[in-house]
Design a protein around this motif. Structure first.
Motif, short mmCIF file in Angstrom:
data_model
loop_
_atom_site.label_atom_id
_atom_site.label_comp_id
_atom_site.label_asym_id
_atom_site.label_seq_id
_atom_site.Cartn_x
_atom_site.Cartn_y
_atom_site.Cartn_z
N LEU A 121 0.85 -1.19 0.00
CA LEU A 121 0.00 0.00 0.00
C LEU A 121 0.89 1.24 0.00
O LEU A 121 1.87 1.31 0.74
CB LEU A 121 -0.86 0.01 1.27
N VAL A 122 0.53 2.20 -0.85
CA VAL A 122 1.22 3.49 -0.89
C VAL A 122 0.14 4.57 -0.82
O VAL A 122 -0.94 4.37 -1.39
CB VAL A 122 2.02 3.64 -2.21
N THR A 123 0.42 5.65 -0.12
CA THR A 123 -0.57 6.73 -0.10
C THR A 123 -0.09 7.90 -0.95
O THR A 123 1.12 8.07 -1.17
CB THR A 123 -0.83 7.23 1.33
N ARG A 124 -1.06 8.70 -1.39
CA ARG A 124 -0.73 9.88 -2.19
C ARG A 124 0.25 10.78 -1.42
O ARG A 124 1.19 11.32 -1.99
CB ARG A 124 -2.02 10.65 -2.48
N SER A 125 0.05 10.90 -0.12
CA SER A 125 0.92 11.81 0.63
C SER A 125 2.37 11.32 0.63
O SER A 125 3.29 12.12 0.67
CB SER A 125 0.40 12.03 2.05
N GLU A 126 2.58 10.01 0.52
CA GLU A 126 3.97 9.51 0.42
C GLU A 126 4.55 9.82 -0.96
O GLU A 126 5.73 10.15 -1.10
CB GLU A 126 4.00 7.99 0.61
N SER A 128 5.30 13.62 -1.42
CA SER A 128 5.93 14.09 -0.18
C SER A 128 7.19 14.87 -0.51
O SER A 128 7.47 15.17 -1.67
CB SER A 128 6.28 12.89 0.67
N ASN A 129 8.00 15.13 0.49
CA ASN A 129 9.24 15.89 0.22
C ASN A 129 10.23 14.99 -0.52
O ASN A 129 10.14 13.76 -0.48
CB ASN A 129 9.79 16.49 1.52
N PRO A 130 11.20 15.59 -1.20
CA PRO A 130 12.09 14.83 -2.09
C PRO A 130 12.98 13.82 -1.38
O PRO A 130 13.66 13.02 -2.03
CB PRO A 130 12.94 15.91 -2.79
N CYS A 131 13.01 13.82 -0.03
CA CYS A 131 13.81 12.80 0.67
C CYS A 131 13.02 11.50 0.83
O CYS A 131 13.59 10.41 0.81
CB CYS A 131 14.19 13.28 2.07
N VAL A 132 11.69 11.61 1.00
CA VAL A 132 10.88 10.43 1.30
C VAL A 132 10.64 9.59 0.04
O VAL A 132 10.72 8.35 0.07
CB VAL A 132 9.52 10.87 1.93
#
Ligand code: ATP
Ligand code: DAL
Ligand code: MG
Ligand code: MG
Length: 369
Positions: free
Chosen positions: A160-165, A168-172
């Motif tokens: 599972l992956v969420t849109r917010s991931e 997200s910021n370029p490190c995540v």
């Protein structure tokens, strides 16, 4: 089945509900046109009176006068981007209150996902297909897979992956892609969790394709599923299920195509895919598929109808349950009605059985209250 449900002196008023706020809006119009023909076929003429209702892309309801035109033209009504007047969304066409049984041929979000089913439950009228739980669980590929896993049904590995991931910021984001590569490898399939007809699905064969696929899927849904590919080019086989608490399974059908996978264009362009019914499979494989299809249906508390999609890896004999569709494509050339035709239930009889099952389920549910 009770042959007296709907008769010449008292035909059932069937509310055929189609269109919807969904990426599968156009497919829904095609399904509804075929369902309307079957509901009004000669053998059903005295049983049903069809009242079409069209849900525009912006969510507004249109009654039979407009809906009939959409059915006949096959073309959606244009919708503009202006925000819809909220008061108008509460205005149902007056004919809606006269419907005996609703027959949704809606596909995808806001129709196949429990939202319309919840509305109809509040209105205390029978409807064809699953209830709120089965519809919602069948639409969300993550929830669906969790319930299938609980029932011991075999599936490919997934995350599972969420849109917010994804956004997200370029490190995540690079770490997320590293993890998906390590867990699932290439190729993998990236899908919006709540959609159908392959809308928003991509096959990723490299890091660049994975990144693009995640970004695209995030534009369709908050929830995304990434799946390991089922062994090489698996055979794609499907089974139709019909019933309520004691469902029956159809013969198995297979889809064959030349394209990379069974994407939207392959599904809906004439001649891009062939349906082979019944599929050429050993009898024990057919048995396993039919058993698993019924188990999948019951694991999600489905009702009425569903089409269960599988991958069969011939070289190893493995079967992976891919997904369930609680309102599967319903055009005359769609797999679901064709599977029943080949099993001995012609399309007009099929739609009447679905109406009867809806009444039966409603009666049982009312009795429990
Ligand atoms: N894990 C996988 N391995 C191999 N192929 C896959 C996998 N997942 C999806 N596909 C391909 O993508 C197609 C669409 O996937 P899936 O059935 O999950 O999407 P859908 O949008 O729910 O489709 P529909 O509801 O129209 O059947 C499959 O029929 C298959 O061709
Ligand atoms: C309509 C499409 N989601 C299908 O399952 O056939
Ligand atoms: Mg689907
Ligand atoms: Mg599918």
């Amino acid at each position: 089945m009770n042959g007296t449900i709907g008769n010449m002196s008292n035909p059932l008023r069937i509310g055929l509900l189609f269109g919807g706020r969904s990426g599968e809006h156009e497919v829904s119009i095609r399904s509804a046109a075929a369902a309307a023909r079957a509901l009004q076929a000669d053998s059903n003429r005295d049983r049903h009176q069809v009242l079409p209702f069209y849900l525009q892309k912006d969510g507004l309801w249109q009654g039979p006068a407009v809906a009939q035109g959409v059915l006949e033209s096959g073309q959606p009504l244009p919708s503009d981007d202006r925000p819809v007047d909220r008061a108008a969304l509460w205005q149902f066409p007056p004919e809606a209150s006269t419907v005996d049984v609703w027959f949704p041929t809606l596909h995808g979000p806001n129709g196949e996902d429990g939202s319309v089913q919840g509305l109809l439950q509040l209105m205390q009228v029978p409807w064809v297909g699953s209830g709120v739980l089965g519809s919602a669980a069948g639409m969300d590929k993550i929830a669906m897979k969790m319930l299938f896993a609980q029932a011991g049904l075999p599936q490919v590995a997934y995350r599972l992956v969420t849109r917010s991931e994804v956004w997200s910021n370029p490190c995540v984001f690079p770490k997320l892609c590293d993890q998906l590569e390590a867990d699932l490898g290439y190729p993998c399939f990236v899908k919006p969790a709540n959609l159908g007809s392959s809308v928003g699905i991509a096959k990723a064969r490299s890091r660049a394709e994975l990144e693009a696929a995640l970004d695209s899927a995030a534009s369709f849904d908050r929830r995304i599923i990434v799946e390991a590919a089922a062994g090489g080019k698996p055979r794609e086989v499907e089974c139709a299920v019909l019933g309520n608490d004691q469902p029956i399974a159809s013969v198995i059908g297979e889809i064959t195509f030349e394209s990379e996978f069974y994407d939207y264009d392959t599904k809906y362009s004439d001649g891009a895919a062939d349906l082979v019914i019944p599929a050429a499979l050993p009898a024990p494989v057919v048995d396993r598929l039919q058993t698993m299809a019924k188990e999948a249906f019951l694991a999600l508390d489905c009702a009425g109808l569903a089409r269960v999609d599988f991958f069969y890896v011939e070289a190893t004999g493995e079967i992976f349950l891919n997904e369930i569709n609680t309102l599967p494509g319903f055009t005359a050339t769609s797999m679901y009605p064709q599977l029943w035709e080949a099993t001995g239930i012609p399309f007009p009889e099929l739609v009447h059985r679905l109406v009867t099952l809806a009444i039966e389920r409603h009666t049982v549910a009312q009795g429990a209250q």
